[in-house]
Design an enzyme around this catalytic site. Structure first.
Site, PDB file in Angstrom:
ATOM      1  CE  LYS A  93      -4.478  -1.294   1.913  1.00  0.00           C
ATOM      2  NZ  LYS A  93      -5.442  -1.039   2.999  1.00  0.00           N
ATOM      3  CG  ASP A 138      -8.836   1.372   3.155  1.00  0.00           C
ATOM      4  OD1 ASP A 138      -9.603   0.571   2.578  1.00  0.00           O
ATOM      5  OD2 ASP A 138      -7.643   1.116   3.399  1.00  0.00           O
TER       6      ASP A 138
END
Ligand code: NAP
Length: 278
Positions: free
Chosen positions: A68, A105
């Site tokens: 990520k 997210d």
């Protein structure tokens, strides 16, 4: 006839991921001719994997642990929210091969909360437990809500201070880990973003006995679906939110980025995902 759309999730190791179930369902539901693949990519192979997807015309891909953060230097553009989070979970490759990174997210975390409970006390602060990547998502999402402020508490206090300084916009208060119990008593929303409660980890110890009866307890850990924290909250009559919806809604935001379609968390998908946890 155009080629089928290709998308994927990359990670290492990539043992269990629900993303293919979610995206394949939406592709079928919305008549998107395509495939969503599970693609294990070792850290040393990240650059070549991205190149391969670009050459083969992938519309984009999702990124999970451990890529990520390390994907950022490989991107042409990093969207502002992803830049602020220092992490990317969704990549779009446009028709000219330009690669843009996003982070959905925070959107997923708040969307799940909004869809799961009609409201929560917004005259009280929210409490975020943890200060990792997911806590940043929680902070960024919750700072857009009309709350007095957001409290953050983490075992390693310095990390909470860094999150508050980098994304807090002057509206985050750092609470010592030992004081999380008092903070929980004064919060309208308690969000666990630590790994505590996840399979293989101890339960999160936070005193819910003094929480207001309208407090919402949200655990973004979804393995298991009902964590010890959620169990205890439910036993105390508090409203609870599981982490599964966050996974679905962050995926929905990614699907929208790739295909310009906002998919639904419909009953068929709910049933398929819940079956995985039975
Ligand atoms: P991360 O960056 O590694 O952060 C882990 C956090 O857990 C840190 O705050 C860490 O505190 C804390 N922690 C670890 N062990 C602890 C212990 N023994 N006592 C107290 N705190 C402890 O992880 P992340 O990416 O933020 O993910 C965190 C959790 O969220 C994971 O369970 C992940 O599966 C879940 N998640 C769910 C979704 C979803 O869609 N539902 C999305 C993303 C993440 P220190 O800083 O002190 O080490």
């Amino acid at each position: 006839m155009s080629n089928p759309h290709k998308a994927a999730v990359i990670g290492w190791p990539l043992t269990h991921t629900l993303s293919p179930v979610i995206h394949s369902h939406w592709m079928a539901t919305h008549g998107v001719d395509g495939v969503y693949e599970k693609m294990p990519v070792a850290p040393d192979d990240l650059g070549s994997a991205i190149n391969k997807m670009k050459m083969e015309g992938y519309v984009g891909f999702n990124i999970t642990v451990p890529h990520k953060e390390m994907i950022i230097p490989h991107l042409d553009i990093v969207a502002p929210l992803a830049r602020l989070m220092g992490a990317v979970n969704t990549v779009k490759i446009d028709e000219n091969g330009v690669i843009t990174g996003f982070n959905t997210d925070g959107i997923g975390l708040v969307a799940n909360l909004q869809k799961s409970v009609a409201s929560w006390p917004k005259d009280k602060p929210a409490l975020v437990l943890g200060a990792g990547g997911a806590a940043r998502a929680a902070a960024l999402g919750l700072l857009n809500e009309d709350l007095p402020f957001v409290m953050i508490s983490n075992r390693t206090r310095e990390k909470a201070e860094t999150v508050a300084a980098e994304v807090g916009r002057g509206r985050m208060v750092v609470i010592d880990w030992n004081s999380r119990h008092e903070a929980a008593a004064s919060s309208g929303l308690i969000v666990n973003t630590t790994v505590l409660g996840m399979h293989g980890n101890p339960a999160l110890d936070v005193d819910l006995s003094r929480a207001g009866k309208d407090t919402v307890v949200y655990d973004i850990v979804y393995q298991p679906l009902i964590t010890p924290l959620l169990n205890e909250a439910a036993e105390r009559g508090l409203r609870t939110v599981t982490g599964l919806g966050m996974l679905v809604y962050q995926a929905a935001a990614a699907f929208k980025i790739w295909f310009d379609i906002m998919p639904e968390y419909d009953d068929v998908l709910k049933e398929r995902l819940e079956a995985v946890f039975r």
